[in-house]
Enzyme design. Structure first.
Site, PDB file in Angstrom:
ATOM      1  N   GLU A  40       0.881  -1.247  -0.094  1.00  0.00           N
ATOM      2  CA  GLU A  40       0.015  -0.008   0.008  1.00  0.00           C
ATOM      3  C   GLU A  40       0.893   1.361   0.002  1.00  0.00           C
ATOM      4  O   GLU A  40       1.935   1.050   0.865  1.00  0.00           O
ATOM      5  CB  GLU A  40      -0.896   0.037   1.270  1.00  0.00           C
ATOM      6  CG  GLU A  40      -2.052   0.996   1.114  1.00  0.00           C
ATOM      7  CD  GLU A  40      -2.860   0.927   2.397  1.00  0.00           C
ATOM      8  OE1 GLU A  40      -2.649  -0.059   3.267  1.00  0.00           O
ATOM      9  OE2 GLU A  40      -3.374   1.786   2.653  1.00  0.00           O
ATOM     10  N   ARG A 264       4.674 -13.005   9.544  1.00  0.00           N
ATOM     11  CA  ARG A 264       5.399 -11.595   9.096  1.00  0.00           C
ATOM     12  C   ARG A 264       6.670 -11.540   9.970  1.00  0.00           C
ATOM     13  O   ARG A 264       6.740 -12.363  11.124  1.00  0.00           O
ATOM     14  CB  ARG A 264       4.501 -10.401   9.683  1.00  0.00           C
ATOM     15  CG  ARG A 264       3.977 -10.211  10.784  1.00  0.00           C
ATOM     16  CD  ARG A 264       2.946  -9.345  10.775  1.00  0.00           C
ATOM     17  NE  ARG A 264       3.367  -7.755  10.361  1.00  0.00           N
ATOM     18  CZ  ARG A 264       2.682  -7.159   9.324  1.00  0.00           C
ATOM     19  NH1 ARG A 264       1.775  -7.655   8.786  1.00  0.00           N
ATOM     20  NH2 ARG A 264       3.231  -5.963   8.903  1.00  0.00           N
ATOM     21  N   LYS A 274       4.423   0.750   9.594  1.00  0.00           N
ATOM     22  CA  LYS A 274       4.372   1.931   8.799  1.00  0.00           C
ATOM     23  C   LYS A 274       3.791   3.104   9.540  1.00  0.00           C
ATOM     24  O   LYS A 274       4.277   4.350   9.581  1.00  0.00           O
ATOM     25  CB  LYS A 274       3.823   1.758   7.357  1.00  0.00           C
ATOM     26  CG  LYS A 274       4.586   1.322   6.508  1.00  0.00           C
ATOM     27  CD  LYS A 274       4.102   1.163   5.209  1.00  0.00           C
ATOM     28  CE  LYS A 274       3.040   0.186   4.865  1.00  0.00           C
ATOM     29  NZ  LYS A 274       2.514  -0.180   3.628  1.00  0.00           N
TER      30      LYS A 274
HETATM   31  P1  ATP Z   1       2.589  -2.249   8.167  1.00  0.00           P
HETATM   32  O1  ATP Z   1       1.928  -3.213   9.090  1.00  0.00           O
HETATM   33  O2  ATP Z   1       4.123  -2.031   8.533  1.00  0.00           O
HETATM   34  O3  ATP Z   1       1.852  -1.056   7.576  1.00  0.00           O
HETATM   35  P2  ATP Z   1       1.339  -3.561   6.013  1.00  0.00           P
HETATM   36  O4  ATP Z   1       1.141  -5.098   6.094  1.00  0.00           O
HETATM   37  O5  ATP Z   1       0.211  -2.769   6.047  1.00  0.00           O
HETATM   38  O6  ATP Z   1       2.891  -3.403   6.758  1.00  0.00           O
HETATM   39  P3  ATP Z   1       1.623  -3.405   3.116  1.00  0.00           P
HETATM   40  O7  ATP Z   1       2.098  -2.344   2.128  1.00  0.00           O
HETATM   41  O8  ATP Z   1       0.194  -3.627   2.909  1.00  0.00           O
HETATM   42  O9  ATP Z   1       2.161  -3.164   4.202  1.00  0.00           O
HETATM   43  O10 ATP Z   1       2.742  -4.829   2.608  1.00  0.00           O
HETATM   44  C1  ATP Z   1       2.917  -5.175   1.420  1.00  0.00           C
HETATM   45  C2  ATP Z   1       3.148  -6.632   1.444  1.00  0.00           C
HETATM   46  O11 ATP Z   1       4.166  -6.859   2.440  1.00  0.00           O
HETATM   47  C3  ATP Z   1       1.992  -7.333   2.137  1.00  0.00           C
HETATM   48  O12 ATP Z   1       1.789  -8.690   1.408  1.00  0.00           O
HETATM   49  C4  ATP Z   1       2.416  -7.756   3.406  1.00  0.00           C
HETATM   50  O13 ATP Z   1       1.656  -9.047   3.783  1.00  0.00           O
HETATM   51  C5  ATP Z   1       3.939  -7.724   3.254  1.00  0.00           C
HETATM   52  N1  ATP Z   1       4.599  -7.299   4.729  1.00  0.00           N
HETATM   53  C6  ATP Z   1       4.319  -6.222   5.584  1.00  0.00           C
HETATM   54  N2  ATP Z   1       5.057  -6.162   6.767  1.00  0.00           N
HETATM   55  C7  ATP Z   1       5.663  -7.498   6.536  1.00  0.00           C
HETATM   56  C8  ATP Z   1       6.562  -7.917   7.692  1.00  0.00           C
HETATM   57  N3  ATP Z   1       6.859  -7.578   8.895  1.00  0.00           N
HETATM   58  N4  ATP Z   1       6.856  -9.469   7.224  1.00  0.00           N
HETATM   59  C9  ATP Z   1       6.676  -9.846   6.175  1.00  0.00           C
HETATM   60  N5  ATP Z   1       5.919  -9.358   5.075  1.00  0.00           N
HETATM   61  C10 ATP Z   1       5.261  -7.984   5.398  1.00  0.00           C
HETATM   62 MG    MG Z   2      -1.684  -3.676   4.650  1.00  0.00          MG
END
Ligand code: ATP
Ligand code: MG
Length: 564
Positions: A40, A264, A274
């Site tokens: 995102e 994760r 984030k």
């Molecule tokens: P955050 O919680 O840090 O905002 P998010 O999951 O909202 O992270 P996205 O931009 O939606 O962030 O993530 C893009 C991809 O990266 C998704 O498929 C998500 O599952 C993966 N991802 C995000 N954080 C992690 C993590 N800590 N470990 C492994 N994969 C991750």
């Molecule tokens: Mg997300």
């Protein structure tokens, strides 16, 4: 086609790769593999994202498949083109290239049409209750939910309302579109989930075209289907969404992508959400997303991390369905391993103490051969100048040393790396009693670092020649957080209270050997005995700035034990 998965790491395949290999072996999906990395664009990528990048792009690469970079841009309020650009830069930096670049917003027209399809099939309805009421009516694991009074609206009425939602007739929150599934389904997510909401907001790509936006669950799987993604790999918190993912595919009769979940990455002593990272940037606690203390990819890059180290780290931690906490040391060791092989060795003195070699002629200097990298003979040697006035590290001298201290002390002899044995004759103090200078003698016969008479010294110190040295600022970093696991901080407390107040230590007046004069921002070296360092992006000719990327060994564990 070969069904043998190439496994360059010689580690057993992780469970996701096993699934992919088995699907290929069974001839599923026409022998095709397609993944996607779906960030995102509401922030910069962090090391957790690198795990997902290495998994999704890695599978495509290893199994002869394709991987899309897809921006999951269904939430216009928090998204920005700045993030879209940084994400592309960071994915490339980690070492991958996408087969195509897509945006969920590319599919807004199709998603809207599919919403009407569901309405026409009697599988979606417009609910005019507020989201709070809807949430309350959802029920619990043990109690069924309550059906909305709007659930029985006719197809015609739903279509009319939904079109008017789209045309901008209603304010935010007036209506939502919900799937009509089952308010008693044991999967809470299937209790008439919201599919669309009204949001009068400017979108970074579609501008003001839309004032209704699809929810994650009505966008993600559909985009997967549109792209013919075979394996849609996400993190474990989406496990409960999988039934809805499958429901949408079934009811819309679209390409049957399959969702798989993995754990994760969580790392000790840092924050990885984030939202929290944005908070640190916004309130100025960090200099930016690329502050070298941040676990963002741009922060790690500026700190001196290499893509090779990031990829090696992701290989080491593997992919499982077990939610754990990975020790930061694992990441640091990946960098040490990489830089140990590649980084040229240099000498730098961070907290200088002047040494005068009283028996070395004034105005004279000579040049000594120094080895660039003991791990890599092809890196060769360089010349380092030696003269009457030198600097050594303040820590390397003690006037009244305890037993375990083997470095320089009055009357004691040590080796200067690549140079000579020196012996401390006198410590000169200022009026306040601070040691300001050491007066030493050197033994010309020990040139190169060995005594012809075979006498030994117990320590070898790094040093620089005072007249030849260049001044630099050096920034030392420590953990962002002072506790291992930030998730243990109760909601009622501000997590920022657990930031490490000593995460940055800026040293000025550091002395570097002259070969570092023209080091370019981003270039890396080992300062002997001190750690791996990297020229900061703020560095300019004449005013160099270095970041300590990582110490030579993990000192944190030791410090903790001492403190405890
Ligand atoms: P955050 O919680 O840090 O905002 P998010 O999951 O909202 O992270 P996205 O931009 O939606 O962030 O993530 C893009 C991809 O990266 C998704 O498929 C998500 O599952 C993966 N991802 C995000 N954080 C992690 C993590 N800590 N470990 C492994 N994969 C991750
Ligand atoms: Mg997300």
């Amino acid at each position: 086609m070969s069904t043998e998965a190439p496994n360059t790491s010689e580690r057993p395949l992780d469970f996701v790769r096993q699934i992919v290999a088995a699907d290929l072996a069974a001839g599923k999906n026409g022998g095709r593999v397609k993944t996607r990395f779906p960030p995102e664009p509401n922030g910069y990528l962090h090391i957790g994202h690198a795990k997902s990048i290495c998994l999704n792009f890695g599978i495509a690469r290893e199994f002869g498949g394709q991987c899309t970079l897809r921006f999951d841009d269904t939430n216009p309020v928090t998204e920005d083109t700045e993030y879209v650009e940084s994400i592309q830069e960071d994915v490339r930096w980690v070492g991958f290239e996408w087969n195509d670049l897509r945006y969920a917003s590319d599919d807004f027209d199709q998603l809207y049409a599919w919403a009407e399809t569901l309405i026409n099939k009697g599988l979606a309805y417009v609910d005019s209750q507020d989201v709070e009421t809807i949430r309350r009516q959802r029920g619990t694991a043990t109690e069924p939910g309550v059906e909305s009074p709007n659930r029985s609206r006719s197809v015609a009425e739903n279509l009319d309302l939904f079109r008017r939602m789209k045309s901008g007739e209603f304010p935010d929150g007036a209506h939502v579109l919900r799937a009509k599934i089952d308010m008693a389904d044991p999967h809470l997510i299937l209790r008439d989930p919201v599919l669309y909401r009204i949001k009068h907001a400017h979108h970074h790509r579609t501008g003001d075209k839309w004032c209704i936006y699809p929810m994650y669950d009505f966008a993600h799987g559909q985009c997967d289907a549109i792209e013919n993604v075979t394996h849609s790999i996400c993190t474990l918190e989406f496990e409960t969404h999988r039934v809805l993912y499958d429901w949408c595919i079934e009811k819309l009769e679209i390409y049957p992508s399959r969702q798989y979940e993995f754990a994760r990455l969580n790392l000790t002593y840092t924050v990885m959400s984030k939202r929290k990272l944005l908070e640190l940037v916004k309130n100025g606690m960090m200099s930016g997303w690329d502050d070298p203390r941040m676990p963002t990819l741009c922060g790690l890059r500026r700190r001196g991390y290499t893509p090779e180290a990031i990829r090696a780290f992701c290989g080491t931690i593997g992919v499982t369905r077990y939610n754990g906490l990975t020790d930061m040391v694992v990441l640091e060791n990946a960098l040490r391993d990489d830089l140990n092989k590649r980084a040229p060795r240099r000498m730098a003195v961070l907290r200088p103490l002047k040494v005068v070699i009283t028996n070395y002629p004034e105005g004279q200097s000579d040049e000594l051969d120094a080895i660039n990298n003991p791990e890599d003979a092809s890196a060769g040697t360089r010349k380092v100048p030696f003269s009457r006035e030198l600097y050594i590290e303040r820590d390397d001298f003690m006037e009244d040393p305890p037993k375990q201290f083997f470095r320089l002390a009055p009357g004691r002899e040590v080796r200067l790396r690549y140079a000579y044995f020196i012996k401390c004759e006198e410590a000169v103090k200022d009026e306040a009693g601070n040691i300001v200078e050491l007066r030493c003698t050197y033994d010309p016969a020990t040139r190169g670092g060995d005594a012809p008479d075979g006498r030994k010294v117990k320590a070898t110190l790094h040093w620089v020649s005072a007249n030849h040295a260049i001044d630099a600022e050096v920034r030392l970093y420590d953990h962002l957080c002072r506790i291992e696991d930030l998730s243990e901080v109760p909601e009622t407390e501000d997590w920022k209270n657990y930031l490490n107040p000593q995460s940055l230590d800026t040293l000025t007046g550091c002395k570097l050997e002259p070969s570092l004069k023209d080091a370019e921002p981003g270039s890396k070296c080992q300062f002997e005995r001190l750690g791996y360092f990297c020229v900061d992006t703020e560095s300019v000719p004449g005013k160099p700035v270095f970041n300590r990327s990582v110490t030579l060994k993990d000192t944190w564990a030791k410090i903790q034990k001492k403190g405890g």
